[in-house]
Every structure is written in structure tokens, then in C-alpha cells.
Design an enzyme around this catalytic site. Structure first.
Site, PDB file in Angstrom:
ATOM      1  N   GLU A 154      35.746  40.826  44.884  1.00 28.88           N
ATOM      2  CA  GLU A 154      35.679  40.325  43.506  1.00 28.88           C
ATOM      3  C   GLU A 154      34.897  39.025  43.384  1.00 28.88           C
ATOM      4  OE1 GLU A 154      38.617  39.358  39.677  1.00 28.88           O
ATOM      5  OE2 GLU A 154      39.477  39.949  41.605  1.00 28.88           O
ATOM      6  N   LYS A 170      40.437  44.406  37.381  1.00 32.59           N
ATOM      7  CA  LYS A 170      41.796  44.769  36.973  1.00 32.59           C
ATOM      8  C   LYS A 170      41.846  46.282  36.891  1.00 32.59           C
ATOM      9  CE  LYS A 170      44.412  41.414  37.046  1.00 32.59           C
ATOM     10  NZ  LYS A 170      45.414  41.528  38.122  1.00 32.59           N
TER      11      LYS A 170
END
Length: 355
Positions: A154, A170
Site C-alpha cells: 500500500e 480497503k
């Protein structure tokens, strides 16, 4: 005792010849190439290196430089009962209108069987083979107690001049078919949070979302990933790294929304500090005004301070919203941790593999 020299690795580069270490992020707007480790709790270590070059085969870690913990030696700061109870407590806060989403995490810990041979650079080599990641990196600063091996998928912050971007994750499943509307709703909530964070330092009207809820495949799982970009204020009043970190830290995807309320609930429910897990780990080239920090997930760090001896730590968590099922959220943390713990508990071999 161990005798590991300070170094860092990011994006195919290796950095050696440590020149300066500071806890002041203002240094990131001075000169030179810096490795950056920011803990979730807010402490920052910035290390300037004098020799930064493309890594070659000669720079590979010592083949026997890593001996991981036994696979059954890991303990969790929150066991299954405590974690699922925490999920239920977060849902109570949501029902009361205190918050929309909270990322609830636990820290896993295992004793190091041979601390003198516990080299995070060698662990990074194991991770690169067993769990390659786009924002992987290593920072080894023994004198500052910073020994981090990250296999993060990420992006927290990328900067190129005045252009900044973030890639919040997410939504997690074993396959794309596992991803649900709950995952997409969670992603959109965090995208809105990241847009607001970047909007605090970017010029009005420049914050955009070039990609929303894209499916990305990673070893053993898939994620929903979005991209948020913006242009720093051209007036230059909020263009320093310190301003950017102040506006966006800690990363929204690993805190919650609203961020201030989520952080209060995290403090209430979590029983161990996250440290570099969920922080920001990466590099800044102050001369070129570029840099890239990951969100410190899928990240291991060595803690040599416990009275019982040095340990290896690793964090795992999940985003909790009203639709969350406590057992499913626990299973998500297990999914995120299982592959990485198996890789780290396997010894390094010249092939880069695990037994």
C-alpha cells in the site's frame, strides 16, 4: 550482541554511509537522500545516507543472515475472544454515532531464536521471494532501535515536486469473488477521508480520484485499491514534508473515519502500541523533491528491548463498519498474517526460499 551496519533498501536502491539521523521531518526539505520510519503513534526517525546506488548481487544479504521464530511461537496482543469483542464494541460506537469506521489491529510477537543472526535485511530477502510487494523496503538503524522489513502493498504518500498521491487499500479477500459491497463501502469511506486529508495541503480543486475500488492481486489474496491525487498549494505555504505528514498522518486506511474519533477508539481497545506497523516507511530525495512512503502493513520489526530478550513483531488488522461480522473480521486478520508469518518463520536459503 549483533553488529549490523546502518542501511536501507527501497525500489532497487541500497543506501549506506549513514551521515545524519534526526526526529525532525523538516530535514526532509533540506538536502540528500533520507530513509524515513514514522511510527503509528507519531514518532519519526529520518536518516540521511551518503551512498545511494542501484543494488547489485554483491549487495545481497548474507545467505544465513536470517533465522526466524518457530512457527508456533507467535502470540497475539488480542486473542480471538478479545478481538471479536473489540469488533462488537466498535459497532456499538458506530450505532451511537461516534464513528463510521475503525481499523482494529493486533500485534503478533515471537522470540528470536538467534538474535545475533537476526538481520532484517536478510528477512527482507526472504519476504521478497515469498511475498513480493510493490512498496517493500528495509531500514536498519541499530543505534536508533529501528530494524524494519516491510512487504507493504500500500502506498501512503508519493511526491514528485508539487504532485502528491496516495493509494488507500480497503477490502480484502482470497479472490475477487470474495469482495463484497461491505468492502466497497469501506473503501469509499476511506477515499473520502484521504481526499479531505490531502485537501488540507493541496490547492483547491486539484484533489481527484483517478481510480476507485480497483481490484489488485497480491500473494494469497486480493485487495480493493483506490488512487487519490492532488497538487500542493502553489503559494508554497503548506508544501513542506512536515505539513504533508501533519495533514495526512496516520494513514486513513489504518485508522478510520472520522480519524480523530477512530484514534480515540483504537486507544481504548488496542492493548499494544503499533509502532512502525500502520505508520509510514520509505524514502525522500530532498534534492529532487521526490519521495515515497508506504503504509507500514505486512511489516516486521525487531524489538531488542524486552527483558526476556529480542523479539520479532508483526501487525494485522481489519476495517470495522456497521455491517462487520466479528468472526469474519478475525478471519481477515488471520488471512493477512498467515502467509507472512510462515515466510518469516522459514530460514533463508541461497535460493531465497523457505523450508
Amino acid at each position: 550482541m549483533h553488529d549490523f551496519a546502518p542501511m536501507a533498501r527501497f525500489g532497487g536502491l541500497i543506501a549506506t554511509d549513514l551521515r545524519d539521523v534526526t526526529t525532525d521531518p523538516a530535514a526532509l526539505d533540506s538536502t540528500g537522500w533520507w530513509a524515513v520510519a514514522a511510527d503509528f503513534e507519531g514518532s519519526v526517525v529520518c536518516a540521511r545516507f551518503g551512498d545511494v546506488r542501484p543494488a547489485t548481487a554483491a549487495d545481497a544479504p548474507v545467505p544465513d543472515g536470517w533465522r526466524g521464530p518457530a512457527r508456533g511461537a507467535w502470540t497475539s496482543s488480542l486473542d480471538r475472544a478479545a478481538y471479536t469483542a473489540g469488533v462488537r464494541r466498535v459497532r456499538e460506537h458506530i450505532a451511537a454515532g461516534d464513528v463510521y469506521q475503525v481499523n482494529l489491529c493486533r500485534v503478533l510477537t515471537a522470540p528470536l531464536p538467534d538474535p545475533a543472526r537476526a538481520d532484517v535485511d536478510a528477512l527482507s530477502a526472504v519476504l521478497a521471494h515469498g511475498n513480493p510487494a510493490p512498496y517493500a523496503g528495509t531500514i536498519r538503524l541499530p543505534g536508533q532501535g529501528v530494524e524494519i522489513a516491510s512487504a507493504s502493498p500500500e502506498l501512503f504518500l508519493r511526491r514528485d515536486g508539487r504532485t502528491v498521491s496516495s493509494g488507500p487499500i480497503k477490502g480484502t479477500g482470497r479472490t475477487a469473488a470474495d469482495l463484497s459491497e461491505k468492502d466497497r463501502a469501506e473503501n469509499v469511506m476511506i477515499v473520502d477521508l484521504v481526499r479531505n486529508d490531502l485537501g488540507r495541503v493541496c490547492a483547491t480543486g486539484t484533489v481527484t480520484v483517478p481510480a476507485l475500488c480497483a481490484v489488485e492481486e497480491h500473494p494469497g489474496l486480493v485487495h480493493l485499491v483506490s488512487t487519490v491525487s492532488g497538487e500542493l498549494d502553489p503559494a508554497g505555504e503548506k508544501s513542506a514534508w512536515a505539513d504533508l505528514l501533519d495533514a495526512t498522518f496516520p494513514p486513513g486506511s489504518v485508522s478510520g473515519a472520522p480519524k480523530s474519533s477512530a484514534l480515540r477508539i483504537i486507544d481504548e481497545l488496542e492493548t499494544a502500541p503499533r509502532g512502525p506497523y500502520c505508520g509510514g516507511i520509505g524514502w525522500v530525495d530532498a534534492d529532487r523533491r521526490t519521495g515515497e512512503l508506504n503504509v507500514g502493513i505486512r511489516t516486521f520489526w525487531i524489538d531488542r528491548t524486552p527483558p526476556g530478550g529480542p523479539v520479532l513483531r508483526f501487525g494485522a488488522g481489519a476495517g470495522i463498519i456497521w455491517d462487520s461480522d466479528p468472526e469474519r473480521e478475525w478471519a481477515e486478520t488471520e488471512l493477512k498474517a498467515s502467509r507472512l508469518l510462515a515466510v518469516a518463520s522459514g530460514p533463508y536459503e541461497e535460493s531465497g526460499g523457505e523450508r
